[in-house]
Motif scaffolding. Structure first.
Motif, PDB file in Angstrom:
ATOM      1  N   VAL A 132     -48.458  30.979 -90.978  1.00  0.00           N
ATOM      2  CA  VAL A 132     -47.532  30.167 -91.681  1.00  0.00           C
ATOM      3  C   VAL A 132     -46.085  30.558 -91.359  1.00  0.00           C
ATOM      4  O   VAL A 132     -45.859  31.746 -91.816  1.00  0.00           O
ATOM      5  CB  VAL A 132     -47.919  29.986 -93.144  1.00  0.00           C
ATOM      6  N   ASN A 133     -45.395  29.663 -90.962  1.00  0.00           N
ATOM      7  CA  ASN A 133     -43.876  30.018 -90.762  1.00  0.00           C
ATOM      8  C   ASN A 133     -43.212  28.863 -90.814  1.00  0.00           C
ATOM      9  O   ASN A 133     -43.623  27.373 -91.267  1.00  0.00           O
ATOM     10  CB  ASN A 133     -43.772  30.739 -89.495  1.00  0.00           C
ATOM     11  N   ASN A 134     -41.816  28.699 -90.471  1.00  0.00           N
ATOM     12  CA  ASN A 134     -40.948  27.600 -90.778  1.00  0.00           C
ATOM     13  C   ASN A 134     -40.824  26.524 -89.600  1.00  0.00           C
ATOM     14  O   ASN A 134     -40.021  25.628 -89.757  1.00  0.00           O
ATOM     15  CB  ASN A 134     -39.671  27.978 -91.209  1.00  0.00           C
ATOM     16  N   GLU A 135     -41.411  26.457 -88.617  1.00  0.00           N
ATOM     17  CA  GLU A 135     -41.362  25.840 -87.343  1.00  0.00           C
ATOM     18  C   GLU A 135     -41.551  24.444 -87.605  1.00  0.00           C
ATOM     19  O   GLU A 135     -40.566  23.626 -87.273  1.00  0.00           O
ATOM     20  CB  GLU A 135     -42.023  26.356 -86.261  1.00  0.00           C
ATOM     21  N   ARG A 136     -42.488  24.089 -88.398  1.00  0.00           N
ATOM     22  CA  ARG A 136     -42.615  22.558 -88.475  1.00  0.00           C
ATOM     23  C   ARG A 136     -41.780  22.127 -89.509  1.00  0.00           C
ATOM     24  O   ARG A 136     -41.314  21.160 -89.287  1.00  0.00           O
ATOM     25  CB  ARG A 136     -44.373  22.338 -89.234  1.00  0.00           C
ATOM     26  N   LEU A 137     -41.243  22.887 -90.572  1.00  0.00           N
ATOM     27  CA  LEU A 137     -40.379  22.261 -91.428  1.00  0.00           C
ATOM     28  C   LEU A 137     -38.783  22.221 -90.479  1.00  0.00           C
ATOM     29  O   LEU A 137     -37.983  21.423 -90.961  1.00  0.00           O
ATOM     30  CB  LEU A 137     -40.076  23.286 -92.589  1.00  0.00           C
ATOM     31  N   GLU A 138     -38.561  23.228 -89.782  1.00  0.00           N
ATOM     32  CA  GLU A 138     -37.488  23.222 -88.932  1.00  0.00           C
ATOM     33  C   GLU A 138     -37.406  21.883 -88.162  1.00  0.00           C
ATOM     34  O   GLU A 138     -36.359  21.285 -88.068  1.00  0.00           O
ATOM     35  CB  GLU A 138     -37.411  24.224 -88.051  1.00  0.00           C
ATOM     36  N   TYR A 139     -38.738  21.452 -87.632  1.00  0.00           N
ATOM     37  CA  TYR A 139     -38.778  20.211 -86.899  1.00  0.00           C
ATOM     38  C   TYR A 139     -38.307  19.129 -87.753  1.00  0.00           C
ATOM     39  O   TYR A 139     -37.461  18.009 -87.215  1.00  0.00           O
ATOM     40  CB  TYR A 139     -40.104  19.991 -86.206  1.00  0.00           C
ATOM     41  N   LEU A 140     -38.944  19.033 -88.785  1.00  0.00           N
ATOM     42  CA  LEU A 140     -38.779  17.929 -89.809  1.00  0.00           C
ATOM     43  C   LEU A 140     -37.219  17.953 -90.540  1.00  0.00           C
ATOM     44  O   LEU A 140     -36.529  16.725 -90.410  1.00  0.00           O
ATOM     45  CB  LEU A 140     -39.435  17.735 -90.938  1.00  0.00           C
ATOM     46  N   GLY A 141     -36.807  18.853 -90.664  1.00  0.00           N
ATOM     47  CA  GLY A 141     -35.377  19.077 -91.217  1.00  0.00           C
ATOM     48  C   GLY A 141     -34.265  18.833 -90.249  1.00  0.00           C
ATOM     49  O   GLY A 141     -33.293  18.267 -90.541  1.00  0.00           O
ATOM     50  N   ASP A 142     -34.612  18.986 -88.990  1.00  0.00           N
ATOM     51  CA  ASP A 142     -33.752  18.585 -87.566  1.00  0.00           C
ATOM     52  C   ASP A 142     -33.345  17.210 -87.748  1.00  0.00           C
ATOM     53  O   ASP A 142     -32.329  16.642 -87.473  1.00  0.00           O
ATOM     54  CB  ASP A 142     -34.045  19.245 -86.312  1.00  0.00           C
ATOM     55  N   ALA A 143     -34.747  16.415 -87.731  1.00  0.00           N
ATOM     56  CA  ALA A 143     -34.514  14.970 -87.805  1.00  0.00           C
ATOM     57  C   ALA A 143     -33.919  14.377 -88.998  1.00  0.00           C
ATOM     58  O   ALA A 143     -32.894  13.591 -88.855  1.00  0.00           O
ATOM     59  CB  ALA A 143     -35.886  14.509 -87.694  1.00  0.00           C
ATOM     60  N   ILE A 144     -34.064  15.047 -90.269  1.00  0.00           N
ATOM     61  CA  ILE A 144     -33.412  14.339 -91.323  1.00  0.00           C
ATOM     62  C   ILE A 144     -31.910  14.742 -91.333  1.00  0.00           C
ATOM     63  O   ILE A 144     -30.990  13.776 -91.845  1.00  0.00           O
ATOM     64  CB  ILE A 144     -34.026  14.962 -92.604  1.00  0.00           C
ATOM     65  N   LEU A 145     -31.304  15.972 -90.738  1.00  0.00           N
ATOM     66  CA  LEU A 145     -30.185  16.333 -90.899  1.00  0.00           C
ATOM     67  C   LEU A 145     -29.294  15.452 -89.880  1.00  0.00           C
ATOM     68  O   LEU A 145     -28.231  15.030 -90.185  1.00  0.00           O
ATOM     69  CB  LEU A 145     -29.965  17.866 -90.340  1.00  0.00           C
ATOM     70  N   GLY A 146     -29.973  15.010 -88.609  1.00  0.00           N
ATOM     71  CA  GLY A 146     -29.474  14.412 -87.725  1.00  0.00           C
ATOM     72  C   GLY A 146     -29.234  12.901 -88.435  1.00  0.00           C
ATOM     73  O   GLY A 146     -28.109  12.318 -87.955  1.00  0.00           O
ATOM     74  N   ALA A 147     -30.160  12.329 -88.942  1.00  0.00           N
ATOM     75  CA  ALA A 147     -29.802  10.734 -89.491  1.00  0.00           C
ATOM     76  C   ALA A 147     -28.959  10.786 -90.518  1.00  0.00           C
ATOM     77  O   ALA A 147     -28.013   9.925 -90.245  1.00  0.00           O
ATOM     78  CB  ALA A 147     -31.338  10.478 -89.952  1.00  0.00           C
ATOM     79  N   VAL A 148     -28.685  11.847 -91.252  1.00  0.00           N
ATOM     80  CA  VAL A 148     -27.845  11.924 -92.610  1.00  0.00           C
ATOM     81  C   VAL A 148     -26.452  12.037 -91.890  1.00  0.00           C
ATOM     82  O   VAL A 148     -25.533  11.134 -92.320  1.00  0.00           O
ATOM     83  CB  VAL A 148     -28.197  12.990 -93.528  1.00  0.00           C
ATOM     84  N   ILE A 149     -26.239  12.980 -90.959  1.00  0.00           N
ATOM     85  CA  ILE A 149     -24.851  12.923 -90.449  1.00  0.00           C
ATOM     86  C   ILE A 149     -24.553  11.953 -89.399  1.00  0.00           C
ATOM     87  O   ILE A 149     -23.434  11.681 -89.605  1.00  0.00           O
ATOM     88  CB  ILE A 149     -24.958  14.491 -89.522  1.00  0.00           C
ATOM     89  N   ALA A 150     -25.337  11.217 -88.837  1.00  0.00           N
ATOM     90  CA  ALA A 150     -25.155  10.299 -88.042  1.00  0.00           C
ATOM     91  C   ALA A 150     -24.680   9.047 -88.940  1.00  0.00           C
ATOM     92  O   ALA A 150     -23.512   8.558 -88.648  1.00  0.00           O
ATOM     93  CB  ALA A 150     -26.497   9.573 -87.124  1.00  0.00           C
ATOM     94  N   GLU A 151     -25.216   8.617 -90.051  1.00  0.00           N
ATOM     95  CA  GLU A 151     -24.914   7.844 -91.359  1.00  0.00           C
ATOM     96  C   GLU A 151     -23.513   8.234 -91.577  1.00  0.00           C
ATOM     97  O   GLU A 151     -22.711   7.270 -91.801  1.00  0.00           O
ATOM     98  CB  GLU A 151     -25.864   7.534 -92.057  1.00  0.00           C
ATOM     99  N   PHE A 152     -23.273   9.328 -92.132  1.00  0.00           N
ATOM    100  CA  PHE A 152     -22.197   9.851 -92.654  1.00  0.00           C
ATOM    101  C   PHE A 152     -21.078   9.642 -91.570  1.00  0.00           C
ATOM    102  O   PHE A 152     -19.911   9.098 -92.072  1.00  0.00           O
ATOM    103  CB  PHE A 152     -22.081  11.240 -92.998  1.00  0.00           C
TER     104      PHE A 152
END
Length: 245
Positions: A56-76
């Motif tokens: 258990v580590n943060n690699e999968r959550l990092e993958y998900l967060g990267d996508a969310i962050l990119g989408a929010v920043i693009a919209e912003f």
């Protein structure tokens, strides 16, 4: 209801209280699944095993967060700069999701204090901190949904921590700057990038060296060839007194 009260009493009597209060203040929202956020801040060098024996580590959550962050920043950026073209928006987004920039944000909001890692990497050459910020965004999305996550990214990060005017006029593509300088001054620039062996065999590490007219001017490390070359280029530009910041 009684069960929820019991869980809260247990939480506030444990060492996790400080972490819980930090997250509540950071997100302006009460976290539900604290274990999810603990996983988000666990680097793979500090991986733990679950009841089934899985790492258990943060690699999968990092993958998900990267996508969310990119989408929010693009919209912003799309809404913030209605008259700018695709090239400008893409360049701005690239600057805002840059690993070095995300690392700075991680320290600005105090998230670095809670990261669990067994590596000796420093702030200057490590991607661990930026990865952790993306992972915590992924955890927030799973725990509280898209709207809460979107508000956190925009209000807490982009509006409170980021100077968009400064970012707009800063060129963070150091390799591009170096190549442009070399062409202008008719100098030969060579990049050599190799993968290095680390104590954590699951964590790739690349090292890049740069020579100008056969003289060493820069070294850099990173989790990817691109990151290593950017770090080496930044050092080279500083030595050549050509850093555009």
């Amino acid at each position: 209801m009684i069960r929820n009260i019991a869980q809260k009493i247990k939480l506030f009597s444990s060492p996790r209280k400080e972490f819980y209060l930090f997250l509540r203040a950071l997100f302006n929202s009460t976290p539900n699944n604290l274990k999810l956020y603990e996983t988000a801040l666990t680097h793979r060098s500090a991986s733990k095993t679950d009841s089934q024996g899985n790492w258990v580590n943060n690699e999968r959550l990092e993958y998900l967060g990267d996508a969310i962050l990119g989408a929010v920043i693009a919209e912003f950026l799309y809404n913030r700069f209605p008259n700018m073209d695709e090239g400008f928006l893409t360049q701005m987004r690239s600057k805002l999701v840059n690993r070095s920039f995300l690392t700075e944000l991680t320290f600005q909001i105090g998230l670095n204090y809670y990261i669990q890692s067994n590596t000796n990497n420093t702030k200057e050459n490590s991607h661990i901190y930026g990865d952790a910020l993306e992972a915590i965004i992924g955890a927030l999305y799973l725990d509280k949904g898209y709207q809460v996550t979107r508000q956190f990214i925009i209000r807490k990060l982009l509006l409170q921590q980021v100077n968009l005017d400064e970012i707009q006029h800063t060129n963070t593509n150091y390799k591009s700057q170096l190549i442009e300088w070399s062409q202008k001054n008719k100098n030969d620039v060579d990049f050599e990038t190799v993968e290095k062996t680390t104590s954590d065999s699951r964590q790739p590490l690349f090292q890049s060296t740069i020579t100008v007219n056969s003289q060493l001017v820069g070294k850099g490390q990173g989790a990817s060839k691109k990151e290593a070359q950017q770090n080496a280029s930044k050092e080279a530009l500083a030595k050549l007194d050509q850093l555009d910041v």
